[in-house]
Design a protein around this motif. Sequence first.
Motif, mmCIF file in Angstrom:
data_model
loop_
_atom_site.group_PDB
_atom_site.id
_atom_site.type_symbol
_atom_site.label_atom_id
_atom_site.label_comp_id
_atom_site.label_asym_id
_atom_site.label_seq_id
_atom_site.Cartn_x
_atom_site.Cartn_y
_atom_site.Cartn_z
ATOM 1 N N TYR A 207 0.849 -1.193 0.000
ATOM 2 C CA TYR A 207 0.000 0.000 0.000
ATOM 3 C C TYR A 207 0.882 1.239 0.000
ATOM 4 C CZ TYR A 207 -3.481 3.482 1.323
ATOM 5 O OH TYR A 207 -4.296 4.574 1.342
ATOM 6 N N GLU A 208 0.367 2.300 -0.648
ATOM 7 C CA GLU A 208 1.045 3.590 -0.637
ATOM 8 C C GLU A 208 -0.028 4.657 -0.802
ATOM 9 O OE1 GLU A 208 5.103 4.634 -2.577
ATOM 10 O OE2 GLU A 208 3.575 5.251 -4.018
ATOM 11 N N GLY A 209 -0.136 5.550 0.174
ATOM 12 C CA GLY A 209 -1.149 6.586 0.082
ATOM 13 C C GLY A 209 -1.312 7.301 1.409
ATOM 14 N N VAL A 210 -2.376 8.101 1.518
ATOM 15 C CA VAL A 210 -2.637 8.897 2.719
ATOM 16 C C VAL A 210 -3.695 8.192 3.557
ATOM 17 C CG1 VAL A 210 -3.526 11.077 3.605
ATOM 18 C CG2 VAL A 210 -2.009 11.063 1.623
ATOM 19 N N LEU A 211 -3.376 7.973 4.836
ATOM 20 C CA LEU A 211 -4.328 7.434 5.800
ATOM 21 C C LEU A 211 -4.942 8.615 6.550
ATOM 22 C CD1 LEU A 211 -5.356 4.687 6.813
ATOM 23 C CD2 LEU A 211 -3.682 4.828 8.645
ATOM 24 N N LYS A 212 -6.216 8.884 6.303
ATOM 25 C CA LYS A 212 -6.874 10.051 6.887
ATOM 26 C C LYS A 212 -7.229 9.795 8.350
ATOM 27 C CE LYS A 212 -8.825 11.647 2.494
ATOM 28 N NZ LYS A 212 -10.062 12.008 1.766
ATOM 29 N N GLU A 213 -7.356 10.897 9.094
ATOM 30 C CA GLU A 213 -7.658 10.791 10.530
ATOM 31 C C GLU A 213 -8.955 10.016 10.737
ATOM 32 O OE1 GLU A 213 -8.122 13.653 14.485
ATOM 33 O OE2 GLU A 213 -7.824 14.539 12.499
ATOM 34 N N GLY A 214 -8.884 9.033 11.645
ATOM 35 C CA GLY A 214 -10.035 8.189 11.934
ATOM 36 C C GLY A 214 -10.054 6.900 11.143
ATOM 37 N N ASP A 215 -9.226 6.784 10.096
ATOM 38 C CA ASP A 215 -9.185 5.576 9.285
ATOM 39 C C ASP A 215 -8.148 4.607 9.836
ATOM 40 O OD1 ASP A 215 -11.087 6.679 7.692
ATOM 41 O OD2 ASP A 215 -9.731 7.224 6.055
ATOM 42 N N SER A 216 -8.274 3.352 9.439
ATOM 43 C CA SER A 216 -7.300 2.335 9.840
ATOM 44 C C SER A 216 -7.139 1.324 8.714
ATOM 45 C CB SER A 216 -7.745 1.624 11.119
ATOM 46 O OG SER A 216 -8.904 0.832 10.875
ATOM 47 N N LYS A 217 -5.964 0.713 8.658
ATOM 48 C CA LYS A 217 -5.687 -0.333 7.674
ATOM 49 C C LYS A 217 -4.846 -1.419 8.353
ATOM 50 C CE LYS A 217 -6.034 2.098 3.257
ATOM 51 N NZ LYS A 217 -7.106 1.199 2.771
ATOM 52 N N THR A 218 -5.077 -2.665 7.950
ATOM 53 C CA THR A 218 -4.350 -3.806 8.491
ATOM 54 C C THR A 218 -3.655 -4.539 7.352
ATOM 55 O OG1 THR A 218 -5.972 -4.052 10.266
ATOM 56 C CG2 THR A 218 -4.539 -5.930 9.837
ATOM 57 N N PHE A 219 -2.398 -4.921 7.574
ATOM 58 C CA PHE A 219 -1.596 -5.599 6.563
ATOM 59 C C PHE A 219 -0.943 -6.834 7.197
ATOM 60 C CE2 PHE A 219 -1.553 -1.041 5.805
ATOM 61 C CZ PHE A 219 -2.006 -0.961 4.500
ATOM 62 N N SER A 220 -0.722 -7.870 6.388
ATOM 63 C CA SER A 220 -0.050 -9.069 6.889
ATOM 64 C C SER A 220 0.855 -9.627 5.807
ATOM 65 C CB SER A 220 -1.080 -10.122 7.316
ATOM 66 O OG SER A 220 -1.795 -10.604 6.187
ATOM 67 N N ASP A 221 1.883 -10.345 6.247
ATOM 68 C CA ASP A 221 2.829 -10.973 5.330
ATOM 69 C C ASP A 221 3.416 -12.183 6.044
ATOM 70 O OD1 ASP A 221 4.468 -10.360 2.656
ATOM 71 O OD2 ASP A 221 5.852 -11.168 4.127
ATOM 72 N N GLY A 222 3.805 -13.173 5.288
ATOM 73 C CA GLY A 222 4.352 -14.386 5.884
ATOM 74 C C GLY A 222 5.730 -14.226 6.475
ATOM 75 N N GLN A 223 6.452 -13.146 6.156
ATOM 76 C CA GLN A 223 7.816 -13.011 6.641
ATOM 77 C C GLN A 223 8.094 -11.652 7.269
ATOM 78 O OE1 GLN A 223 10.482 -13.915 3.415
ATOM 79 N NE2 GLN A 223 9.721 -16.000 3.158
ATOM 80 N N ARG A 224 7.776 -10.537 6.550
ATOM 81 C CA ARG A 224 8.268 -9.232 6.988
ATOM 82 C C ARG A 224 7.381 -8.121 6.437
ATOM 83 N NH1 ARG A 224 13.690 -7.214 7.983
ATOM 84 N NH2 ARG A 224 13.904 -5.031 7.374
ATOM 85 N N ILE A 225 7.253 -7.034 7.217
ATOM 86 C CA ILE A 225 6.554 -5.836 6.760
ATOM 87 C C ILE A 225 7.423 -4.625 7.071
ATOM 88 C CG2 ILE A 225 4.632 -4.275 7.254
ATOM 89 C CD1 ILE A 225 2.781 -6.557 7.326
ATOM 90 N N ASP A 226 7.662 -3.784 6.046
ATOM 91 C CA ASP A 226 8.430 -2.549 6.195
ATOM 92 C C ASP A 226 7.470 -1.364 6.050
ATOM 93 O OD1 ASP A 226 10.907 -3.874 6.433
ATOM 94 O OD2 ASP A 226 10.999 -4.116 4.255
ATOM 95 N N LEU A 227 7.617 -0.384 6.950
ATOM 96 C CA LEU A 227 6.729 0.777 6.962
ATOM 97 C C LEU A 227 7.513 2.064 6.784
ATOM 98 C CD1 LEU A 227 4.611 -0.101 10.150
ATOM 99 C CD2 LEU A 227 3.980 -0.546 7.781
ATOM 100 N N VAL A 228 6.914 3.035 6.100
ATOM 101 C CA VAL A 228 7.388 4.419 6.087
ATOM 102 C C VAL A 228 6.185 5.283 6.463
ATOM 103 C CG1 VAL A 228 8.406 6.297 4.771
ATOM 104 C CG2 VAL A 228 9.093 3.952 4.286
ATOM 105 N N LEU A 229 6.299 6.015 7.561
ATOM 106 C CA LEU A 229 5.222 6.867 8.047
ATOM 107 C C LEU A 229 5.616 8.320 7.842
ATOM 108 C CD1 LEU A 229 4.500 5.001 11.420
ATOM 109 C CD2 LEU A 229 3.583 4.522 9.155
ATOM 110 N N GLY A 230 4.861 9.064 7.043
ATOM 111 C CA GLY A 230 5.211 10.447 6.745
ATOM 112 C C GLY A 230 4.928 11.395 7.905
ATOM 113 N N ASN A 231 3.960 11.054 8.746
ATOM 114 C CA ASN A 231 3.636 11.850 9.935
ATOM 115 C C ASN A 231 3.453 10.868 11.081
ATOM 116 O OD1 ASN A 231 2.859 13.867 11.730
ATOM 117 N ND2 ASN A 231 0.787 14.038 10.920
#
Length: 266
Positions: A207-231
């Motif tokens: 996923y790549e995009g803007v998560l607006k206030e009040g929204d939530s998203k869940t992600f899963s992977d069998g090995q690893r998850i890398d995140l970049v949080l702009g705020n």
Amino acid sequence: MAADQENTAQSRSSRPSVGRVLQQARTDAGLTVEELSSTTRVRIPVVRAIEQNDFTHCGGGSYARAHIRLLARAVGLDPDTLVEQYDADHSGFPEPAPAAPLFEAERITRHEPLRPNWTAGLAAAIVAVVGFTGFTLLGDGSQDGSRPAHSSVAEADPSKSAAPQRKPEPSDSAIAAAPADRVVVQLIAESGSSWISVNGRNGQLLYEGVLKEGDSKTFSDGQRIDLVLGNAGAIQLYVNGKKSDNSGEMGQVQRLSYTKGDPGTG
């Protein structure tokens, strides 16, 4: 008034574009496009397009500003100055977002509906009929007073009855019963909006995009998850069913990695 507008227009036309400034800074820093993409998690085609001052691949003005900030920090430039120049060049209006990138993550996580397995259903029906027939025959044979062999199974010893199981206490985690064979990450925009980028194993973009206030998203992977949080300060983070306190501060760009053994960072 007209003279001031003309001078401003001439000043804009004479200065280097945002893309050119980023490209020159990357070259001066001795970085390739691939290295910059790996550092910022901005995809290689998007980096190349931005350096050509083409922001149509970003998915809109909000995404473009987030990309500019990430790239500027990585090559040692002031991100606020470049964002202001971008807004001035584009009159402060966000560009229309193409439909394909916005729904790319959904195509990855969407599953095809399961089709009914008629063969398995037929086999189960046959087994049920055979079992019922056998049970009936055994029951008829026990009318002479002898106890059928299966009766010992039907009667349970009261002294050996199992103690009532205690129901588990409800968890305060936002993710219930996270599987042990996967890494599960939930992002909740509690204190504001934030641009986010989520990658799975081998750098696969989830996923790549803007998560607006009040929204939530869940992600899963069998090995690893890398995140970049702009705020980062706006995001509440849950990893494998447990709340994490290391997402970062308001306005901070945070890069995090998690595996199946976390909530500690990978």
